[in-house]
Design a protein around this motif. Sequence first.
Motif, PDB file in Angstrom:
ATOM      1  N   ILE A   1       0.742  -1.094  -0.124  1.00 32.21           N
ATOM      2  CA  ILE A   1      -0.113   0.268   0.212  1.00 32.21           C
ATOM      3  C   ILE A   1       1.165   1.475   0.079  1.00 32.21           C
ATOM      4  N   ASN A   2       2.012   1.195   0.693  1.00 35.33           N
ATOM      5  CA  ASN A   2       2.451   2.133   0.472  1.00 35.33           C
ATOM      6  C   ASN A   2       3.203   2.451  -0.735  1.00 35.33           C
ATOM      7  N   PHE A   3       3.648   1.417  -1.116  1.00 36.30           N
ATOM      8  CA  PHE A   3       4.483   1.720  -2.522  1.00 36.30           C
ATOM      9  C   PHE A   3       3.405   1.861  -3.674  1.00 36.30           C
ATOM     10  N   LEU A   4       1.818   1.659  -3.236  1.00 32.96           N
ATOM     11  CA  LEU A   4       1.741   2.756  -4.417  1.00 32.96           C
ATOM     12  C   LEU A   4       0.982   4.114  -4.279  1.00 32.96           C
ATOM     13  N   PHE A   5       0.633   3.640  -2.589  1.00 29.70           N
ATOM     14  CA  PHE A   5       0.459   5.565  -2.659  1.00 29.70           C
ATOM     15  C   PHE A   5       1.197   6.712  -2.380  1.00 29.70           C
ATOM     16  N   LEU A   6       2.259   6.351  -2.200  1.00 28.49           N
ATOM     17  CA  LEU A   6       3.066   7.300  -1.737  1.00 28.49           C
ATOM     18  C   LEU A   6       3.789   8.296  -2.900  1.00 28.49           C
ATOM     19  N   PRO A   7       4.084   7.687  -4.215  1.00 26.69           N
ATOM     20  CA  PRO A   7       3.961   8.075  -5.615  1.00 26.69           C
ATOM     21  C   PRO A   7       1.985   9.251  -5.791  1.00 26.69           C
ATOM     22  N   SER A   8       1.600   8.819  -5.671  1.00 24.92           N
ATOM     23  CA  SER A   8       0.098   9.516  -5.866  1.00 24.92           C
ATOM     24  C   SER A   8       0.162  11.206  -4.025  1.00 24.92           C
ATOM     25  N   PHE A   9       1.317  10.885  -3.410  1.00 21.83           N
ATOM     26  CA  PHE A   9       1.472  11.582  -2.159  1.00 21.83           C
ATOM     27  C   PHE A   9       2.742  12.600  -2.675  1.00 21.83           C
ATOM     28  N   GLY A  10       3.265  12.106  -4.142  1.00 20.98           N
ATOM     29  CA  GLY A  10       4.281  13.109  -5.150  1.00 20.98           C
ATOM     30  C   GLY A  10       3.733  14.014  -5.195  1.00 20.98           C
ATOM     31  N   VAL A  11       2.702  13.883  -5.638  1.00 24.68           N
ATOM     32  CA  VAL A  11       1.632  15.025  -6.997  1.00 24.68           C
ATOM     33  C   VAL A  11       1.229  15.896  -6.027  1.00 24.68           C
ATOM     34  N   VAL A  12       0.591  15.421  -4.569  1.00 27.79           N
ATOM     35  CA  VAL A  12       0.644  16.721  -3.253  1.00 27.79           C
ATOM     36  C   VAL A  12       1.144  17.188  -3.060  1.00 27.79           C
ATOM     37  N   GLN A  13       1.778  17.215  -2.579  1.00 27.06           N
ATOM     38  CA  GLN A  13       3.298  17.790  -2.432  1.00 27.06           C
ATOM     39  C   GLN A  13       3.684  18.487  -3.728  1.00 27.06           C
ATOM     40  N   GLY A  14       3.973  17.967  -4.968  1.00 25.50           N
ATOM     41  CA  GLY A  14       3.706  18.992  -5.400  1.00 25.50           C
ATOM     42  C   GLY A  14       2.591  20.369  -5.795  1.00 25.50           C
ATOM     43  N   LEU A  15       1.642  19.556  -5.450  1.00 24.33           N
ATOM     44  CA  LEU A  15       0.301  20.719  -5.113  1.00 24.33           C
ATOM     45  C   LEU A  15       0.889  21.885  -4.399  1.00 24.33           C
ATOM     46  N   ALA A  16       1.226  21.506  -3.303  1.00 23.11           N
ATOM     47  CA  ALA A  16       1.683  22.242  -2.001  1.00 23.11           C
ATOM     48  C   ALA A  16       2.336  23.209  -2.045  1.00 23.11           C
ATOM     49  N   PRO A  17       3.350  23.892  -2.143  1.00 22.06           N
ATOM     50  CA  PRO A  17       3.726  24.986  -3.524  1.00 22.06           C
ATOM     51  C   PRO A  17       2.769  25.820  -3.543  1.00 22.06           C
ATOM     52  N   ILE A  18       2.516  25.422  -4.717  1.00 20.07           N
ATOM     53  CA  ILE A  18       1.940  26.170  -5.731  1.00 20.07           C
ATOM     54  C   ILE A  18       0.688  26.605  -5.592  1.00 20.07           C
ATOM     55  N   VAL A  19      -0.018  25.593  -4.253  1.00 22.22           N
ATOM     56  CA  VAL A  19      -1.899  26.773  -3.571  1.00 22.22           C
ATOM     57  C   VAL A  19      -1.196  27.167  -2.580  1.00 22.22           C
TER      58      VAL A  19
END
Length: 462
Positions: free
Chosen positions: A289-307
């Motif tokens: 699950i961590n392996f599959l979820f962490l890349p999606s967290f990469g997207v929202v970590q890219g989102l955070a500084p923009i927002v």
Amino acid sequence: MNENSDLLGNTNIRKLLIKLSIPAIVGMGVNALYNLVDTIFVAQGAGEIAIGALAYAFPVQMILYAVGLMIGIGGASVFSRAYGRGDTETMKHTINTSLRVGIVLALLVSLFGYLFLDEMLVFFRASDSNIGFAKDYLSVILIGLVPLTLSMVLNNFARAEGRANLAMFGFIMGAGLNIILDPIFIYDWGLGLGVKGAAIATVISQFSSFTFLFFNSLSKKSILEINLINPFLINLKVLKDVVVIGLPTFVRNSLGSILSIIIFILIDESVSGDPAIYISIYGVMNRLINFLFLPSFGVVQGLAPIVGFNYGAKKFKRIRETINDATLFVFVYFTIALILIQVFAPQMFMIFSKDHSEFFISTGARGFRILSLGFMFVSFQVVMGSVYQAMGYPIKALLVSLSRQFLFFLPLVFIFTNLYGLDGLWITFAVADVLAGILSIILFVSNQRYLNRMIEPELLTT
């Protein structure tokens, strides 16, 4: 500073999201791969039962992750909004306060772990067949909690200042070194230290990653003004803002730790005989699950500084575009992940079986297929939790963070395990994902309407 602020405030949103997300996806994906490979090496070197050592270490590590992410994400949100409005004084206080508090909290968790290690494992329902493995692993892992925490803090601040590649390389360095060291420390042809060797490799890698990020944060390329002279440089007002914003992340990950302990107890009560093999099955699911979820967290970590930056700069149209694109990316990703699990679950578990145990593979694959049925709904929860934190709305972020684990999973797991035994555990994961996803969709629509109202006066002034 002008170059990074122009990047966050004016670059095409889709290009910017990809630019900031890909390094985070790669970095977190490599980090997730290291956790996966670490488990594979332990399974192949010491057998399936030894995976339980990593499973029992998970709640302890999750508490520390919760601390590191609370400070890192909360600090990055405060920093990003200050960056957007040009408040250099708050930026300076935020990074220094975050690092110092991170050290103190990591030391406290480590000390508590050492003092109560035996009692903790007994409470986790560790059995005679796997408690020795768990003690070997955790006694070493506790040493590396400080560099792990500081790496997480610096990683988030690197992204907040627009240096996503630095954050990515920090992840890759630690994960890559761990993958190289694991077989050397674990297998008999190397040092032959077994599970303890896996923990030693992890601690060395965490320290290396922290060293890399720290010295790069001191370079002239960084806008982080780290003060090495005054060890007590803590701004209480900034600390309050950091904790309030980061609290939803802390609660979410802390609940993950608590729920893991509850799951250990429920597994022990739901099966007859030694629960060790079922604990290992759950441990494999956790790693996958961590392996599959962490890349999606990469997207929202890219989102955070923009927002965060554009909210500070009052550029609401850019925020709306960022949320829409990120949600689409993450939804597509989780749909693909769901399909892969349904098709290849047996092959996934086969990798973790030293002797290709039919029971281990078939039981694990069946449970994993059930558990993953709600994956597509997770996308809205992942995005909205990050959006509210970046915008500085801790209550809404907390609601999103609590929904899956506390509002839905916790009450339902006792009902479903009572009705369906161990299968009820996997069913609960899927149902909680669906319900939390529906709640997050409602919040998503509400937030987009709010942004639409804010965009109207913004358009009139441009």
